[in-house]
Design an enzyme around this catalytic site. Structure first.
Site, PDB file in Angstrom:
ATOM      1  N   GLU A 152      36.042  45.451  76.354  1.00 67.21           N
ATOM      2  CA  GLU A 152      35.088  46.095  77.155  1.00 67.21           C
ATOM      3  C   GLU A 152      35.476  47.312  78.064  1.00 67.21           C
ATOM      4  N   TYR A 171      37.944  47.079  80.406  1.00 67.68           N
ATOM      5  CA  TYR A 171      38.500  46.544  81.802  1.00 67.68           C
ATOM      6  C   TYR A 171      39.756  46.625  81.814  1.00 67.68           C
ATOM      7  N   ARG A 207      39.614  37.184  75.547  1.00 72.43           N
ATOM      8  CA  ARG A 207      38.525  38.015  74.806  1.00 72.43           C
ATOM      9  C   ARG A 207      39.170  39.209  74.574  1.00 72.43           C
ATOM     10  N   HIS A 218      32.648  49.900  78.115  1.00 70.46           N
ATOM     11  CA  HIS A 218      31.079  50.138  78.965  1.00 70.46           C
ATOM     12  C   HIS A 218      30.917  51.748  78.747  1.00 70.46           C
ATOM     13  N   GLU A 219      32.120  52.562  78.562  1.00 75.58           N
ATOM     14  CA  GLU A 219      31.830  53.868  78.774  1.00 75.58           C
ATOM     15  C   GLU A 219      31.645  54.619  77.302  1.00 75.58           C
ATOM     16  N   ARG A 262      22.558  36.797  76.790  1.00 74.63           N
ATOM     17  CA  ARG A 262      21.256  36.965  77.304  1.00 74.63           C
ATOM     18  C   ARG A 262      20.225  36.047  76.650  1.00 74.63           C
ATOM     19  N   GLN A 303      15.986  45.105  80.511  1.00 76.01           N
ATOM     20  CA  GLN A 303      15.135  45.709  81.370  1.00 76.01           C
ATOM     21  C   GLN A 303      15.388  44.867  82.846  1.00 76.01           C
ATOM     22  N   CYS A 350      14.925  37.889  83.564  1.00 72.02           N
ATOM     23  CA  CYS A 350      14.706  38.128  82.212  1.00 72.02           C
ATOM     24  C   CYS A 350      13.351  38.562  82.055  1.00 72.02           C
ATOM     25  N   GLU A 364       3.804  52.816  87.265  1.00 63.08           N
ATOM     26  CA  GLU A 364       5.150  51.888  86.908  1.00 63.08           C
ATOM     27  C   GLU A 364       5.151  50.618  86.395  1.00 63.08           C
TER      28      GLU A 364
HETATM   29  P1  FAD Z   1      -2.350  44.965  78.356  1.00 60.70           P
HETATM   30  O1  FAD Z   1      -1.020  44.858  77.532  1.00 60.70           O
HETATM   31  O2  FAD Z   1      -2.925  46.529  78.415  1.00 60.70           O
HETATM   32  O3  FAD Z   1      -3.210  44.079  77.781  1.00 60.70           O
HETATM   33  C1  FAD Z   1      -4.386  44.023  78.384  1.00 60.70           C
HETATM   34  C2  FAD Z   1      -5.154  43.155  77.330  1.00 60.70           C
HETATM   35  O4  FAD Z   1      -6.608  43.083  78.020  1.00 60.70           O
HETATM   36  C3  FAD Z   1      -5.703  43.815  75.957  1.00 60.70           C
HETATM   37  O5  FAD Z   1      -5.304  43.030  74.943  1.00 60.70           O
HETATM   38  C4  FAD Z   1      -7.081  43.961  75.873  1.00 60.70           C
HETATM   39  O6  FAD Z   1      -7.612  44.302  74.740  1.00 60.70           O
HETATM   40  C5  FAD Z   1      -7.691  43.244  76.896  1.00 60.70           C
HETATM   41  N1  FAD Z   1      -8.904  43.153  77.580  1.00 60.70           N
HETATM   42  C6  FAD Z   1      -9.365  44.418  78.212  1.00 60.70           C
HETATM   43  N2  FAD Z   1     -10.496  44.303  78.680  1.00 60.70           N
HETATM   44  C7  FAD Z   1     -10.972  43.062  78.356  1.00 60.70           C
HETATM   45  C8  FAD Z   1     -12.200  42.463  78.337  1.00 60.70           C
HETATM   46  N3  FAD Z   1     -13.208  42.922  78.903  1.00 60.70           N
HETATM   47  N4  FAD Z   1     -12.234  41.083  77.898  1.00 60.70           N
HETATM   48  C9  FAD Z   1     -11.259  40.738  77.021  1.00 60.70           C
HETATM   49  N5  FAD Z   1     -10.126  41.396  77.004  1.00 60.70           N
HETATM   50  C10 FAD Z   1      -9.984  42.674  77.429  1.00 60.70           C
HETATM   51  N6  FAD Z   1       6.975  47.743  78.473  1.00 60.70           N
HETATM   52  C11 FAD Z   1       8.132  47.277  78.872  1.00 60.70           C
HETATM   53  O7  FAD Z   1       8.415  46.475  79.614  1.00 60.70           O
HETATM   54  N7  FAD Z   1       9.207  47.593  77.706  1.00 60.70           N
HETATM   55  C12 FAD Z   1       8.976  48.317  76.868  1.00 60.70           C
HETATM   56  O8  FAD Z   1      10.037  48.838  76.008  1.00 60.70           O
HETATM   57  C13 FAD Z   1       7.734  48.920  76.650  1.00 60.70           C
HETATM   58  N8  FAD Z   1       7.695  49.713  75.754  1.00 60.70           N
HETATM   59  C14 FAD Z   1       6.361  50.309  75.413  1.00 60.70           C
HETATM   60  C15 FAD Z   1       5.782  50.897  74.449  1.00 60.70           C
HETATM   61  C16 FAD Z   1       4.593  51.435  74.068  1.00 60.70           C
HETATM   62  C17 FAD Z   1       4.305  52.503  72.922  1.00 60.70           C
HETATM   63  C18 FAD Z   1       3.675  51.040  74.974  1.00 60.70           C
HETATM   64  C19 FAD Z   1       2.165  51.550  74.851  1.00 60.70           C
HETATM   65  C20 FAD Z   1       3.868  50.241  76.099  1.00 60.70           C
HETATM   66  C21 FAD Z   1       5.154  49.747  76.346  1.00 60.70           C
HETATM   67  N9  FAD Z   1       5.685  48.944  77.591  1.00 60.70           N
HETATM   68  C22 FAD Z   1       6.738  48.689  77.534  1.00 60.70           C
HETATM   69  C23 FAD Z   1       4.359  48.644  78.544  1.00 60.70           C
HETATM   70  C24 FAD Z   1       3.837  47.447  78.214  1.00 60.70           C
HETATM   71  O9  FAD Z   1       3.362  47.154  76.803  1.00 60.70           O
HETATM   72  C25 FAD Z   1       2.922  46.968  79.350  1.00 60.70           C
HETATM   73  O10 FAD Z   1       3.243  47.457  80.528  1.00 60.70           O
HETATM   74  C26 FAD Z   1       2.252  45.878  79.202  1.00 60.70           C
HETATM   75  O11 FAD Z   1       1.779  45.458  78.023  1.00 60.70           O
HETATM   76  C27 FAD Z   1       0.972  45.562  80.297  1.00 60.70           C
HETATM   77  O12 FAD Z   1       0.703  44.355  80.213  1.00 60.70           O
HETATM   78  P2  FAD Z   1      -0.983  43.927  80.734  1.00 60.70           P
HETATM   79  O13 FAD Z   1      -0.954  42.554  80.110  1.00 60.70           O
HETATM   80  O14 FAD Z   1      -1.116  44.491  82.103  1.00 60.70           O
HETATM   81  O15 FAD Z   1      -1.884  44.766  79.935  1.00 60.70           O
HETATM   82  P1  NAP Z   2       5.027  57.143  82.889  1.00 59.47           P
HETATM   83  O1  NAP Z   2       6.310  56.421  83.079  1.00 59.47           O
HETATM   84  O2  NAP Z   2       4.094  56.942  84.420  1.00 59.47           O
HETATM   85  O3  NAP Z   2       4.807  58.625  82.447  1.00 59.47           O
HETATM   86  C1  NAP Z   2       3.924  59.156  82.567  1.00 59.47           C
HETATM   87  C2  NAP Z   2       4.355  60.768  82.253  1.00 59.47           C
HETATM   88  O4  NAP Z   2       3.237  61.769  82.320  1.00 59.47           O
HETATM   89  C3  NAP Z   2       5.188  61.299  83.189  1.00 59.47           C
HETATM   90  O5  NAP Z   2       6.059  61.987  82.586  1.00 59.47           O
HETATM   91  C4  NAP Z   2       4.296  62.490  84.165  1.00 59.47           C
HETATM   92  O6  NAP Z   2       5.452  63.372  84.428  1.00 59.47           O
HETATM   93  C5  NAP Z   2       3.387  62.575  83.209  1.00 59.47           C
HETATM   94  N1  NAP Z   2       2.017  62.758  83.697  1.00 59.47           N
HETATM   95  C6  NAP Z   2       1.376  62.047  84.452  1.00 59.47           C
HETATM   96  N2  NAP Z   2      -0.005  62.159  85.000  1.00 59.47           N
HETATM   97  C7  NAP Z   2      -0.087  63.402  84.397  1.00 59.47           C
HETATM   98  C8  NAP Z   2      -1.178  64.483  84.542  1.00 59.47           C
HETATM   99  N3  NAP Z   2      -2.277  64.289  85.190  1.00 59.47           N
HETATM  100  N4  NAP Z   2      -1.084  65.544  83.806  1.00 59.47           N
HETATM  101  C9  NAP Z   2       0.132  65.771  82.778  1.00 59.47           C
HETATM  102  N5  NAP Z   2       1.108  65.035  82.900  1.00 59.47           N
HETATM  103  C10 NAP Z   2       1.197  63.852  83.743  1.00 59.47           C
HETATM  104  O7  NAP Z   2       4.022  56.152  82.101  1.00 59.47           O
HETATM  105  P2  NAP Z   2       4.032  55.968  80.548  1.00 59.47           P
HETATM  106  O8  NAP Z   2       5.076  56.796  79.792  1.00 59.47           O
HETATM  107  O9  NAP Z   2       2.845  55.848  80.111  1.00 59.47           O
HETATM  108  O10 NAP Z   2       4.642  54.284  80.419  1.00 59.47           O
HETATM  109  C11 NAP Z   2       3.921  53.324  81.179  1.00 59.47           C
HETATM  110  C12 NAP Z   2       4.700  52.330  81.416  1.00 59.47           C
HETATM  111  O11 NAP Z   2       5.307  51.654  80.431  1.00 59.47           O
HETATM  112  C13 NAP Z   2       5.840  53.018  82.272  1.00 59.47           C
HETATM  113  O12 NAP Z   2       6.009  52.485  83.623  1.00 59.47           O
HETATM  114  C14 NAP Z   2       7.088  52.257  81.529  1.00 59.47           C
HETATM  115  O13 NAP Z   2       7.783  51.636  82.377  1.00 59.47           O
HETATM  116  C15 NAP Z   2       6.684  51.317  80.538  1.00 59.47           C
HETATM  117  N6  NAP Z   2       7.356  51.644  79.360  1.00 59.47           N
HETATM  118  C16 NAP Z   2       8.645  51.209  79.399  1.00 59.47           C
HETATM  119  C17 NAP Z   2       9.476  51.535  78.401  1.00 59.47           C
HETATM  120  C18 NAP Z   2      10.809  51.087  78.356  1.00 59.47           C
HETATM  121  O14 NAP Z   2      11.572  51.351  77.625  1.00 59.47           O
HETATM  122  N7  NAP Z   2      11.505  50.430  79.372  1.00 59.47           N
HETATM  123  C19 NAP Z   2       8.953  52.259  77.209  1.00 59.47           C
HETATM  124  C20 NAP Z   2       7.659  52.483  77.336  1.00 59.47           C
HETATM  125  C21 NAP Z   2       6.798  52.458  78.384  1.00 59.47           C
HETATM  126  P3  NAP Z   2       4.956  64.637  85.076  1.00 59.47           P
HETATM  127  O15 NAP Z   2       4.184  64.244  86.320  1.00 59.47           O
HETATM  128  O16 NAP Z   2       6.615  65.076  85.626  1.00 59.47           O
HETATM  129  O17 NAP Z   2       4.250  65.359  84.183  1.00 59.47           O
HETATM  130 FE1  SF4 Z   3      17.033  39.661  76.822  1.00 59.24          FE
HETATM  131 FE2  SF4 Z   3      15.620  39.149  78.822  1.00 59.24          FE
HETATM  132 FE3  SF4 Z   3      17.725  40.752  79.281  1.00 59.24          FE
HETATM  133 FE4  SF4 Z   3      15.507  41.546  77.892  1.00 59.24          FE
HETATM  134  S1  SF4 Z   3      15.683  41.009  80.247  1.00 59.24           S
HETATM  135  S2  SF4 Z   3      17.783  41.712  77.351  1.00 59.24           S
HETATM  136  S3  SF4 Z   3      14.681  39.771  77.100  1.00 59.24           S
HETATM  137  S4  SF4 Z   3      17.856  38.626  78.686  1.00 59.24           S
END
Ligand code: FAD
Ligand code: NAP
Ligand code: SF4
Length: 670
Positions: free
Chosen positions: A167, A169, A217, A255-256, A314, A342, A356, A653
């Site tokens: 890695e 080191y 290792r 790592h790099e 992990r 993450q 985790c 966030e």
């Molecule tokens: P949600 O996942 O939005 O779930 C809410 C649920 O409530 C839904 O199933 C909805 O149908 C249900 N619901 C709403 N209203 C009602 C009602 N009245 N009755 C019954 N059910 C209802 N996060 C990461 O940490 N890592 C990632 O790599 C990552 N990648 C992402 C990629 C994409 C494209 C997207 C869209 C999101 C990603 N996220 C990622 C973000 C992550 O998925 C969300 O932060 C997370 O799902 C939020 O969880 P939640 O339970 O709060 O809400």
């Molecule tokens: P986000 O990280 O808050 O990004 C939103 C983007 O939209 C920002 O680039 C912001 O940048 C822009 N924005 C916000 N308000 C705006 C407005 N009114 N008009 C124009 N631009 C606007 O949110 P997200 O991409 O929707 O992701 C949601 C959450 O899912 C994130 O918090 C993230 O942690 C999670 N997620 C994580 C991963 C992962 O790999 N870890 C992957 C996907 C999602 P400017 O304000 O500079 O324009």
């Molecule tokens: Fe695996 Fe958990 Fe690390 Fe994600 S946070 S890589 S699920 S050990």
């Protein structure tokens, strides 16, 4: 005896110790090492994994001296005080019938320490501190420190040590030409450059006796210019065996290195064929690693003869009971590591305690206890996204009567959208895990059921996990037919033209851009395709195993990724994975533009101003990835105030890590 995975559960004799299976829990820094109360927490952490059936545990890296520790003042094993500090850990593991080795990690030029040292004074690209080159006598001192560290680890009750030689080191820095430009007996020809690890192993073996486990290792693939070739690796491996190693573990990538090696987009078991190429050169057991996260993968690797032992690190953060579940044929109950980094490496590299994403109790076992409730309640949870799923199943496990309402036809919430992104397929496992947990914990799941205030009356507790709504920005022409949301694109598969502007460069903007440039099968499902696309020479005939010719796929579309901030795009992405997402988009020729003002959207495209200069992006579609707002519609209709979790609580966030962490912590005390 169960035979679900016969190769995985075959015992192995190492010296006078019988390992009960072929599972090695690989070294992972927990961030507990140097904090008050950390030893007790580590003892509990490792004891849980020993009870869960791990054959051999290797601790996170411990420095052999102050300059070798990962950070200034970081953990060492040098003296009797360190011995006393570590004893609770070895005792706790032995009480559970486990076997534990301490990793001796000398970080060399990677040490976050202005006094760091290396073979030569060549700064690592990932460290602000330039190392001092050691004199020949000082190299001897370092070897003495490795030996002293192993002797003290033995005194502390460890069953062995792992000497970290991969890695990138300290030891690796002596082996590779690019970091070792010495002209004494420790530099120059390969036999000189490999002298340091051989001497460390030889002198350590002499000091600890024949039965102490000594793992070395060895780097199989450096992934840096001027790294080792497979011929050199084999030469070193043989010498290490002769010097007295009992097991050779393998490592992938410094790592790099600018090639992903463990992140989620790396295919499962992507590098085990390298171990296979090396294995027959030695007769001691050989370990393979990297992105092995389920028992069937581990079993296949062993059955194909790639290695004698499988290392997973992990996956034991994600599930302490991985091994026992596999042994008992309960694979579908395993909480799978999705390779996101993450809550583990992203936190460790920010000097925080690891955890985790899918199991917030990891390394927090003493803080979040899941014990039966003394006063079971009836609880309604609304929304089966990560927050609602984690809350419902944790509360039900504690004996509460839980009803989970989900408006959609399946559980998972936004994770169902995330899995559409190439390289995010592992989220399927999280959904599968929760589906099984619902069955096992007795949660009453009501799919296709949008909860109403009436349906929620009569419960002792109402938990609102209704997630988020995509934010629609106030831009002229936002109702134009060419405007789509990320949900239209990823979930509903709306047709998208050949040129696209993505507004918003957060995690979702990056994911959508990746989805849009991608065509054909995902490289994260095929190790050979992955190697081709990242320029990895799987024969390691070239130094470091880099072909220098990554075969980057032609992007499916022309994509513009835009944000208002003038900062670097993707600056807020994960510490250990953000660079990969940026690299993927650069490779896909995505135009990344910061400092944008969105003027309007019309038939000709998206009108923007960048630093006051107007510009028209003549795109077919505009995709909104502009963040999210809490979906608290139902909460506002309620008479009683519900508990809000996940995105329904705070959208800003939000990620799955925070959603699950919050849910589990609250459900543990309800
Ligand atoms: P949600 O996942 O939005 O779930 C809410 C649920 O409530 C839904 O199933 C909805 O149908 C249900 N619901 C709403 N209203 C009602 C009602 N009245 N009755 C019954 N059910 C209802 N996060 C990461 O940490 N890592 C990632 O790599 C990552 N990648 C992402 C990629 C994409 C494209 C997207 C869209 C999101 C990603 N996220 C990622 C973000 C992550 O998925 C969300 O932060 C997370 O799902 C939020 O969880 P939640 O339970 O709060 O809400
Ligand atoms: P986000 O990280 O808050 O990004 C939103 C983007 O939209 C920002 O680039 C912001 O940048 C822009 N924005 C916000 N308000 C705006 C407005 N009114 N008009 C124009 N631009 C606007 O949110 P997200 O991409 O929707 O992701 C949601 C959450 O899912 C994130 O918090 C993230 O942690 C999670 N997620 C994580 C991963 C992962 O790999 N870890 C992957 C996907 C999602 P400017 O304000 O500079 O324009
Ligand atoms: Fe695996 Fe958990 Fe690390 Fe994600 S946070 S890589 S699920 S050990």
């Amino acid at each position: 005896m169960t035979q679900h995975f016969p190769n995985l559960f075959a015992p192995l004799q190492v010296g006078n110790i019988t390992l009960k299976n072929r599972v090695l829990m690989g070294s992972i820094h927990l961030g507990l090492e140097d904090i008050p109360g950390g030893v007790e927490r580590m003892a509990r952490f490792y004891a849980d994994r020993a009870r869960g059936g791990v054959g051999l545990i290797v601790t996170g890296g411990v420095g052999p001296n102050d300059e070798g520790a990962a950070i200034k003042g970081g953990g060492t094993m040098m003296n009797d005080e360190d011995v006393a500090h570590h004893r609770p850990i070895t005792k706790a593991v032995h009480d559970e019938g486990g076997v534990i080795c301490m990793q001796i990690l000398h970080t060399g030029r990677y040490a976050y320490n202005p006094d760091n040292i290396s073979a030569s004074s060549i700064q690592a690209p990932i460290n602000p501190f330039k190392p001092r080159a050691l004199s020949g006598d000082e190299v001897e001192d370092q070897i003495d420190d490795f030996v002293n560290s192993a002797v003290h680890a033995q005194k502390a009750g460890y069953d062995g040590v792992e000497i970290m030689g991969s890695e990138g080191y300290f030891i690796n820095q002596f082996i590779a030409q690019q970091t070792n430009q010495r002209d004494d007996e420790w530099g120059g020809a390969y036999e000189n450059r490999m002298r340091l690890p051989v001497e460390i192993v030889r002198r350590t073996r002499a000091a600890v006796g024949p039965n102490f486990i000594l793992i070395y290792r060895l780097s199989m693939l450096d992934l840096v210019e001027g790294g080792s070739t497979m011929d050199e690796i084999v030469t070193l491996g043989k010498a290490i065996e002769r010097a007295g190693a009992s097991i050779i573990n393998t490592g992938i990538g410094w790592h790099e290195a600018r090639v992903p090696t463990i992140a989620t987009m790396v295919p499962r078991a992507a590098f085990t064929k390298l171990t296979a190429a090396f294995k027959n050169a030695v007769s001691v057991p050989v370990v393979t690693s990297n992105r092995i996260n389920m028992p069937d993968v581990a079993e296949r690797v062993l059955a194909e003869g790639d290695a004698d032992i499988v290392s997973m690190a992990r996956p034991f953060l994600a599930d302490a009971d991985f091994v026992v579940k596999a042994r008992e044929g309960r694979t579908d109950e395993i909480n799978t590591c999705i390779g996101c980094n993450q809550a583990c490496l992203d936190l460790v590299f920010q000097q925080q305690v690891t955890s985790c994403l899918v199991n917030p109790r990891a390394a927090h076992e003493t803080e979040i206890e899941i014990v039966p409730s003394q006063s079971p309640k009836s609880i309604a949870v609304v929304g089966a996204g990560p927050a609602g799923l984690a809350y419902a199943t944790t509360a039900a496990r504690r004996g509460h009567q839980v009803t989970l309402f989900e408006a959609g036809e399946k559980i998972g919430g936004q994770l169902n959208i995330a899995v559409q992104v190439p390289g995010k397929e592992e989220f399927h496992e999280t959904i599968r895990y929760f589906r099984r947990e619902i069955e096992l914990s007795g949660v009453m799941l009501k799919l296709n059921t949008r909860a109403t205030p009436e349906a929620l009356s009569g419960f002792d507790e109402v938990i609102m996990a209704t997630g988020v709504h995509p934010r629609i920005p106030d831009i002229e022409g936002i109702d134009h037919p060419k405007v789509l949301t990320y949900i239209d694109v990823l979930r509903d598969k709306a047709p998208v033209g050949k040129s696209v502007a993505v507004i918003g460069a957060g995690g979702i903007g990056f994911d959508v851009s990746e989805f849009l440039i991608h065509q054909g099968p995902s490289a994260s499902l095929d190790p050979v395709q992955f190697a081709r696309e990242w320029g990895i020479d799987l024969t390691v005939a070239t130094p470091g195993g880099l072909t220098g010719q990554a075969q980057i796929p032609i992007p499916a579309r022309e994509v513009y990724l835009l944000q208002r901030k003038a900062t670097k795009l993707g600056a807020g992405l994960g510490k250990t994975t953000g660079w990969i997402h940026r690299a993927q988009l650069q490779r896909g020729r995505v135009n990344m533009i910061g400092g944008c003002h969105y003027v309007k959207i019309d038939d000709s495209g998206l009108h923007i101003e960048v630093c006051g200069t107007p510009r028209v992006l003549e795109v077919d579609n505009v995709v909104l990835c502009t963040g999210q707002d809490s979906n608290d519609d139902l909460a506002l209709e309620m008479n009683q105030e519900p508990t809000l979790i996940g995105g329904a609580d705070i959208a800003s966030e939000l990620d799955a890590r925070r959603a699950i962490d919050q849910a589990v912590r609250l459900a543990a005390i309800v």
